[in-house]
Design a protein around this motif. Structure first.
Motif, PDB file in Angstrom:
ATOM      1  N   LEU A  38      85.758 -27.947  88.794  1.00  0.00           N
ATOM      2  CA  LEU A  38      85.187 -26.771  89.441  1.00  0.00           C
ATOM      3  C   LEU A  38      86.073 -26.282  90.583  1.00  0.00           C
ATOM      4  O   LEU A  38      86.245 -25.074  90.778  1.00  0.00           O
ATOM      5  CB  LEU A  38      83.779 -27.086  89.966  1.00  0.00           C
ATOM      6  N   GLU A  39      86.655 -27.228  91.308  1.00  0.00           N
ATOM      7  CA  GLU A  39      87.520 -26.861  92.427  1.00  0.00           C
ATOM      8  C   GLU A  39      88.759 -26.116  91.936  1.00  0.00           C
ATOM      9  O   GLU A  39      89.143 -25.071  92.492  1.00  0.00           O
ATOM     10  CB  GLU A  39      87.922 -28.113  93.204  1.00  0.00           C
ATOM     11  N   ILE A  40      89.382 -26.627  90.893  1.00  0.00           N
ATOM     12  CA  ILE A  40      90.609 -26.001  90.408  1.00  0.00           C
ATOM     13  C   ILE A  40      90.302 -24.678  89.707  1.00  0.00           C
ATOM     14  O   ILE A  40      91.085 -23.725  89.778  1.00  0.00           O
ATOM     15  CB  ILE A  40      91.385 -26.967  89.488  1.00  0.00           C
ATOM     16  N   GLU A  41      89.148 -24.597  89.019  1.00  0.00           N
ATOM     17  CA  GLU A  41      88.776 -23.340  88.363  1.00  0.00           C
ATOM     18  C   GLU A  41      88.475 -22.248  89.386  1.00  0.00           C
ATOM     19  O   GLU A  41      88.746 -21.068  89.149  1.00  0.00           O
ATOM     20  CB  GLU A  41      87.568 -23.553  87.454  1.00  0.00           C
TER      21      GLU A  41
ATOM     22  N   GLY B 112      92.285 -22.531  92.003  1.00  0.00           N
ATOM     23  CA  GLY B 112      93.631 -22.570  91.448  1.00  0.00           C
ATOM     24  C   GLY B 112      94.374 -23.871  91.688  1.00  0.00           C
ATOM     25  O   GLY B 112      93.877 -24.795  92.346  1.00  0.00           O
ATOM     26  N   PRO B 113      95.612 -23.970  91.177  1.00  0.00           N
ATOM     27  CA  PRO B 113      96.356 -25.234  91.180  1.00  0.00           C
ATOM     28  C   PRO B 113      96.862 -25.682  92.544  1.00  0.00           C
ATOM     29  O   PRO B 113      97.241 -26.840  92.711  1.00  0.00           O
ATOM     30  CB  PRO B 113      97.532 -24.940  90.239  1.00  0.00           C
ATOM     31  N   GLU B 114      96.906 -24.781  93.506  1.00  0.00           N
ATOM     32  CA  GLU B 114      97.446 -25.158  94.820  1.00  0.00           C
ATOM     33  C   GLU B 114      96.402 -25.835  95.702  1.00  0.00           C
ATOM     34  O   GLU B 114      96.728 -26.362  96.762  1.00  0.00           O
ATOM     35  CB  GLU B 114      98.000 -23.922  95.543  1.00  0.00           C
ATOM     36  N   CYS B 115      95.130 -25.833  95.269  1.00  0.00           N
ATOM     37  CA  CYS B 115      94.060 -26.351  96.131  1.00  0.00           C
ATOM     38  C   CYS B 115      93.802 -27.839  95.911  1.00  0.00           C
ATOM     39  O   CYS B 115      92.989 -28.433  96.626  1.00  0.00           O
ATOM     40  CB  CYS B 115      92.768 -25.570  95.897  1.00  0.00           C
ATOM     41  N   VAL B 116      94.460 -28.423  94.927  1.00  0.00           N
ATOM     42  CA  VAL B 116      94.226 -29.828  94.606  1.00  0.00           C
ATOM     43  C   VAL B 116      95.561 -30.571  94.619  1.00  0.00           C
ATOM     44  O   VAL B 116      96.615 -29.978  94.396  1.00  0.00           O
ATOM     45  CB  VAL B 116      93.551 -29.971  93.221  1.00  0.00           C
TER      46      VAL B 116
ATOM     47  N   LEU C  69     106.434 -29.884  79.290  1.00  0.00           N
ATOM     48  CA  LEU C  69     105.327 -30.396  80.092  1.00  0.00           C
ATOM     49  C   LEU C  69     104.050 -30.247  79.288  1.00  0.00           C
ATOM     50  O   LEU C  69     103.733 -29.152  78.809  1.00  0.00           O
ATOM     51  CB  LEU C  69     105.209 -29.616  81.399  1.00  0.00           C
ATOM     52  N   LEU C  70     103.300 -31.345  79.132  1.00  0.00           N
ATOM     53  CA  LEU C  70     102.038 -31.337  78.399  1.00  0.00           C
ATOM     54  C   LEU C  70     100.927 -31.825  79.320  1.00  0.00           C
ATOM     55  O   LEU C  70     101.017 -32.912  79.899  1.00  0.00           O
ATOM     56  CB  LEU C  70     102.122 -32.242  77.168  1.00  0.00           C
ATOM     57  N   VAL C  71      99.861 -31.011  79.444  1.00  0.00           N
ATOM     58  CA  VAL C  71      98.741 -31.356  80.317  1.00  0.00           C
ATOM     59  C   VAL C  71      97.437 -30.928  79.659  1.00  0.00           C
ATOM     60  O   VAL C  71      97.423 -30.185  78.685  1.00  0.00           O
ATOM     61  CB  VAL C  71      98.859 -30.673  81.698  1.00  0.00           C
ATOM     62  N   HIS C  72      96.349 -31.402  80.256  1.00  0.00           N
ATOM     63  CA  HIS C  72      95.026 -30.872  79.928  1.00  0.00           C
ATOM     64  C   HIS C  72      94.643 -29.921  81.054  1.00  0.00           C
ATOM     65  O   HIS C  72      94.976 -28.754  81.016  1.00  0.00           O
ATOM     66  CB  HIS C  72      94.008 -32.011  79.747  1.00  0.00           C
ATOM     67  N   ILE C  73      93.989 -30.454  82.107  1.00  0.00           N
ATOM     68  CA  ILE C  73      93.610 -29.591  83.231  1.00  0.00           C
ATOM     69  C   ILE C  73      94.283 -30.020  84.525  1.00  0.00           C
ATOM     70  O   ILE C  73      93.976 -29.498  85.598  1.00  0.00           O
ATOM     71  CB  ILE C  73      92.074 -29.550  83.403  1.00  0.00           C
ATOM     72  N   ALA C  74      95.209 -30.946  84.451  1.00  0.00           N
ATOM     73  CA  ALA C  74      95.965 -31.308  85.657  1.00  0.00           C
ATOM     74  C   ALA C  74      96.680 -30.069  86.187  1.00  0.00           C
ATOM     75  O   ALA C  74      97.141 -29.227  85.408  1.00  0.00           O
ATOM     76  CB  ALA C  74      96.970 -32.398  85.338  1.00  0.00           C
ATOM     77  N   PRO C  75      96.781 -29.929  87.513  1.00  0.00           N
ATOM     78  CA  PRO C  75      97.411 -28.726  88.071  1.00  0.00           C
ATOM     79  C   PRO C  75      98.884 -28.611  87.709  1.00  0.00           C
ATOM     80  O   PRO C  75      99.615 -29.608  87.702  1.00  0.00           O
ATOM     81  CB  PRO C  75      97.231 -28.913  89.585  1.00  0.00           C
ATOM     82  N   VAL C  76      99.283 -27.409  87.377  1.00  0.00           N
ATOM     83  CA  VAL C  76     100.702 -27.080  87.207  1.00  0.00           C
ATOM     84  C   VAL C  76     101.007 -26.104  88.338  1.00  0.00           C
ATOM     85  O   VAL C  76     100.815 -24.905  88.221  1.00  0.00           O
ATOM     86  CB  VAL C  76     100.985 -26.459  85.830  1.00  0.00           C
ATOM     87  N   SER C  77     101.449 -26.647  89.449  1.00  0.00           N
ATOM     88  CA  SER C  77     101.543 -25.892  90.692  1.00  0.00           C
ATOM     89  C   SER C  77     102.864 -25.133  90.817  1.00  0.00           C
ATOM     90  O   SER C  77     103.808 -25.359  90.048  1.00  0.00           O
ATOM     91  CB  SER C  77     101.397 -26.831  91.885  1.00  0.00           C
ATOM     92  N   LYS C  78     102.904 -24.277  91.809  1.00  0.00           N
ATOM     93  CA  LYS C  78     104.126 -23.523  92.093  1.00  0.00           C
ATOM     94  C   LYS C  78     105.298 -24.459  92.372  1.00  0.00           C
ATOM     95  O   LYS C  78     106.411 -24.231  91.888  1.00  0.00           O
ATOM     96  CB  LYS C  78     103.891 -22.594  93.287  1.00  0.00           C
TER      97      LYS C  78
ATOM     98  N   ILE D 112      97.014 -23.387  86.306  1.00  0.00           N
ATOM     99  CA  ILE D 112      98.450 -23.136  86.179  1.00  0.00           C
ATOM    100  C   ILE D 112      98.882 -21.983  87.079  1.00  0.00           C
ATOM    101  O   ILE D 112      98.210 -20.937  87.132  1.00  0.00           O
ATOM    102  CB  ILE D 112      98.819 -22.824  84.713  1.00  0.00           C
ATOM    103  N   ALA D 113      99.989 -22.165  87.783  1.00  0.00           N
ATOM    104  CA  ALA D 113     100.552 -21.104  88.634  1.00  0.00           C
ATOM    105  C   ALA D 113     101.250 -20.084  87.736  1.00  0.00           C
ATOM    106  O   ALA D 113     102.468 -20.138  87.527  1.00  0.00           O
ATOM    107  CB  ALA D 113     101.524 -21.710  89.643  1.00  0.00           C
ATOM    108  N   LEU D 114     100.465 -19.163  87.213  1.00  0.00           N
ATOM    109  CA  LEU D 114     100.964 -18.252  86.179  1.00  0.00           C
ATOM    110  C   LEU D 114     102.094 -17.357  86.679  1.00  0.00           C
ATOM    111  O   LEU D 114     103.046 -17.081  85.937  1.00  0.00           O
ATOM    112  CB  LEU D 114      99.813 -17.398  85.646  1.00  0.00           C
TER     113      LEU D 114
END
Length: 349
Positions: free
Chosen positions: A53-56, A59-63, A79-88, A110-112
């Motif tokens: 919920l926090e990342i949704e 975003g990825p920079e908050c965790v 890079l292969l992930v599920h919901i782990a952050p892909v940060s800037k 993900i930092a799109l």
């Protein structure tokens, strides 16, 4: 070739690695080095949901990201992930990264902007699309036929036979279902409705209509206003973005039929909460069914809880025993198709 894998509490790194070994990466005859990380993999499901919920929401920079992942990204190819952050910072560290594969539909983790800036290929999969499509049909039945309300009343000692939508109650095949968004989940909902003999209309300015027809899906494409005005059941399947936030608001709801219903298994933010509550209080529409909420869990005293013409569930549409844990194998299939033919419905541009 170096592949960075980040597992979590719902999708294990072992499963991601096993799926990755079955992917025909370009140059896969090379020796593959796996660098494996864990992102809160030790948390129980309920605790991990708080991270989701926090990342949704933010975003990825908050965790936090796993220790050492930035260093591993420097020479990573994939890079292969599920919901782990892909940060800037992860993206900026990557000098060789060719592709990111994520085995979920939402991309809030993900930092799109950074991915696009470095022109890195990003492919995702709707790992729980089938369960969500099933659940969406279930909500249509539950709300239009008062299944959940009748159950609730029986549990509280009442044998209730009359409901606020009594003037409109009818079988599903007498309804026209309007889909806003005809992506992967929307298409699966349409297929199920086709099989049930329900008329389907849809609005999606980005979909290839000829491709939908070739897939054998029977849908009439209309402009947004026409879908809103003609639908007896309006089912929402668009991605949350600045363009779609509060897309379904008072102006839209006021164009709907008084016998119509809103079903939302997408994101809460596509629907204006205050406008929906006002419409349900005033019986502007017949009802609504939501599997998503603006605050989860719904807080005590929320006006949603006082409504007698809404069905609420706890964001469980995609929650089956096999959908999420097996998601890496769905990603494997999509990536193999992508590497073979060079395009994918799941490619994010």
């Amino acid at each position: 070739m170096k592949i960075v894998v980040i597992g979590d509490a719902l999708v294990s790194s072992a499963t991601l690695v096993d799926a990755a070994k079955q992917i025909q990466f370009p140059g896969s005859d090379e020796q593959i080095e796996f660098k494996i990380f864990e992102w809160f993999s030790d948390l129980k499901k309920e605790q991990f949901q708080e991270k989701i919920l926090e990342i949704e929401k933010n975003g990825p920079e908050c965790v936090p990201i796993p220790d050492g992942v930035n260093e591993a990204m420097v020479d990573a190819d994939y890079l292969l992930v599920h919901i782990a952050p892909v940060s800037k910072s992860m993206i900026e560290s990557a000098n060789k990264l060719k592709l990111i594969g994520t085995c979920r539909g939402g991309l809030e983790h993900i930092a799109l902007d950074s991915v696009r800036a470095k022109k890195i290929t990003l492919i995702h999969v709707i790992r729980n699309a089938e369960p969500v499509a099933d659940f969406t049909i279930g909500l249509m039945y539950a709300e239009t036929r008062n299944i959940a309300r009748a159950h609730y009343e029986i549990k509280h000692g009442q044998w209730r036979k009359s409901f606020s939508n009594d003037p409109y109650k009818t079988i599903l095949t007498n309804h026209t279902v309007g889909l806003v968004g005809l992506g992967y989940i929307g298409k699966l909902v349409a297929k199920r409705l086709n099989a049930l003999g329900v008329k389907v209309i849809a609005f999606d300015p980005f979909v290839d209509k000829s491709k939908i027809a070739k897939e054998g899906i029977n849908v009439e494409f209309l402009e947004f206003d026409q879908v809103i005005k003609q639908a007896d059941i309006l089912s929402l399947h668009m991605r949350l973005s600045p363009e779609t936030e509060n897309m379904i608001n008072k102006d839209v709801i006021n164009k709907m039929k008084p016998n119509s219903y809103i079903i939302n298994t997408a994101r809460a933010g596509v629907l204006n909460k205050a406008d929906l509550i006002e419409a349900l209080q005033n019986k502007t529409i017949a009802g609504a069914a939501l599997d998503v909420s603006w605050v989860e869990p719904i807080e005590h005293g929320d006006p949603l809880l006082d409504l007698d013409n809404i069905t609420l569930t706890t964001h469980i549409a995609g929650d089956t025993i096999d959908a999420i844990p097996k998601a890496p194998y769905l990603l494997k299939n999509v990536l193999n198709d992508y590497f073979q033919v060079g395009f994918s419905d799941m490619l994010i541009k």
